[in-house]
Write an enzyme that holds these catalytic residues in place. Structure first.
Site, PDB file in Angstrom:
ATOM      1  N   HIS A  47      -2.105   0.533  -9.789  1.00 23.60           N
ATOM      2  CA  HIS A  47      -2.710  -0.413  -8.836  1.00 23.60           C
ATOM      3  C   HIS A  47      -3.371  -1.561  -9.600  1.00 23.60           C
ATOM      4  O   HIS A  47      -4.537  -1.909  -9.360  1.00 23.60           O
ATOM      5  CB  HIS A  47      -3.721   0.284  -7.927  1.00 23.60           C
ATOM      6  CG  HIS A  47      -3.946  -0.471  -6.639  1.00 23.60           C
ATOM      7  ND1 HIS A  47      -4.390   0.125  -5.487  1.00 23.60           N
ATOM      8  CD2 HIS A  47      -3.792  -1.787  -6.322  1.00 23.60           C
ATOM      9  CE1 HIS A  47      -4.507  -0.769  -4.516  1.00 23.60           C
ATOM     10  NE2 HIS A  47      -4.134  -1.941  -5.006  1.00 23.60           N
ATOM     11  N   GLU A  88      -4.928   7.641  -4.481  1.00 20.25           N
ATOM     12  CA  GLU A  88      -5.147   6.937  -5.740  1.00 20.25           C
ATOM     13  C   GLU A  88      -6.370   7.491  -6.454  1.00 20.25           C
ATOM     14  O   GLU A  88      -7.455   7.538  -5.874  1.00 20.25           O
ATOM     15  CB  GLU A  88      -5.302   5.440  -5.490  1.00 20.25           C
ATOM     16  CG  GLU A  88      -4.018   4.810  -4.956  1.00 20.25           C
ATOM     17  CD  GLU A  88      -4.042   3.287  -4.962  1.00 20.25           C
ATOM     18  OE1 GLU A  88      -5.106   2.695  -5.262  1.00 20.25           O
ATOM     19  OE2 GLU A  88      -2.989   2.693  -4.684  1.00 20.25           O
ATOM     20  N   ARG A  94       0.862  -1.170   0.000  1.00 18.74           N
ATOM     21  CA  ARG A  94       0.000   0.000   0.000  1.00 18.74           C
ATOM     22  C   ARG A  94       0.902   1.224   0.000  1.00 18.74           C
ATOM     23  O   ARG A  94       2.035   1.184   0.503  1.00 18.74           O
ATOM     24  CB  ARG A  94      -0.924   0.035   1.226  1.00 18.74           C
ATOM     25  CG  ARG A  94      -2.117  -0.919   1.164  1.00 18.74           C
ATOM     26  CD  ARG A  94      -3.095  -0.516   0.079  1.00 18.74           C
ATOM     27  NE  ARG A  94      -4.302  -1.335   0.062  1.00 18.74           N
ATOM     28  CZ  ARG A  94      -4.459  -2.423  -0.658  1.00 18.74           C
ATOM     29  NH1 ARG A  94      -3.445  -2.866  -1.406  1.00 18.74           N
ATOM     30  NH2 ARG A  94      -5.599  -3.085  -0.660  1.00 18.74           N
TER      31      ARG A  94
END
Length: 325
Positions: free
Chosen positions: A282, A263, A234
């Protein structure tokens, strides 16, 4: 009796209903009227089961849990459970399950591919070729075989990384809170020792209070000169400003980043303009195979709820046998 299920995934309503159609008339599926917090809170009072939002936009914090007096089970359709208030769910006696392991192979393959891309300067070579160059001998390419690879976190993803990197002849070590009975040949080390002895440092640890900022300026400075970092954990696990400084100074020769504190990152985020950073949106775990496994995991747990069987992958320690409230 029919269970009332509130579905939060960021998909069209018809798609959500299609994915859950196999549950038949044993569930009554609803979605929020809008994709915002107010609509979530309005929809929660009648919900008994919540299927979470993998984007993290709609999460169950303490207020949301308080407004869901009938809530009996939360199934998060992802490995990460970021945003959900585990303490509030636990206090309410609500088990929260994730989909641990469904993307382990896909994420581990991305970590391996990213490490190879960094060490062999694949993106750099492509960029220089497209600009008219011929960087046959100007880039310092290195083999992965024989490299010291450190894996931070040894859940399903970390274990899969150990298997893949080990198969290519890497010397793999790992850090977790305690040694694992099966480590696929990887050696357990203290975190600082691991960081200081890794040519490739792979991050595969969940984000929690104790792991936030785990890799900061001090630990980055401990990494061997010219080493590379691969972050599939993360964004909050790494101090991004410190990472940028280590890249720009040349202490790290590269970093592959799939996850970010925000994000998507802002358009002017300095990482976007750092040539030593290999960026991914991601998407390390986004493959058709992983998606199939995720859907199977979610529907299997929902089926277990309907049949009174224990659910799997409960992350907050609550009894896995789901009971109506």
């Amino acid at each position: 009796m029919t269970w009332k299920l509130l579905a939060l995934p960021p998909l069209p309503e018809d798609a959500v209903r299609g994915l859950l159609a196999g549950l038949g008339d044993r569930v009554e599926v609803a979605v929020p009227a809008r994709r915002d917090r107010d609509a979530l809170l309005e929809a929660l009072p009648g919900a008994e089961i919540v299927v979470g939002d993998w984007s993290g936009a709609l999460a169950l914090d303490a207020e949301a849990v308080r407004l869901a007096p009938r809530l009996a089970f939360v199934q998060q359709p992802s490995v990460g459970v970021d945003g959900h208030d585990l303490d509030a769910l636990t206090a309410a006696g609500v088990p929260l399950a994730n989909t641990a392991g469904v993307n382990a192979q896909s994420v581990a393959e991305w970590c391996l591919a990213a490490a190879l891309a960094l060490l062999r300067h694949l993106a750099d070579g492509d960029r220089e070729m497209r600009a008219g160059g011929w960087p046959q001998f100007t880039l310092q390419r290195r083999e992965l075989s024989g490299a010291r690879v450190g894996v931070v976190g040894f859940g399903p993803i970390g274990a899969a990384c150990a298997r893949l990197f080990g198969a290519l002849g890497c010397r793999v070590s790992y850090w977790s809170r305690s040694p694992k009975p099966e480590s696929y040949g990887a050696v357990h080390l203290d975190l600082d020792e691991l960081v200081a002895s890794s040519d490739v440092l792979v991050l595969a640890v969940p984000l929690a209070e104790e792991t936030r900022g785990l890799i900061g300026a001090e630990r980055l400075a401990r990494m061997p000169a010219g080493s590379v970092l691969v972050n599939a954990a993360r964004g909050g696990v790494v101090d991004q400003a410190a990472l940028l400084s280590a890249l720009e100074s040349g202490h790290l020769s590269g970093a592959a980043v799939d996850v970010y504190e925000q994000e998507p990152p802002a358009a002017d985020d300095p990482l976007r303009s750092c040539d030593r950073a290999l960026l991914s949106p991601h998407a390390a775990g986004v493959t058709p195979q992983a998606t199939t496994r995720l859907l199977e995991c979610v529907t299997a747990n929902l089926g277990a709820v309907l049949e009174g069987r224990p659910v799997t992958n409960v992350v907050n320690g609550v009894d896995p046998v789901v009971r109506r409230r």
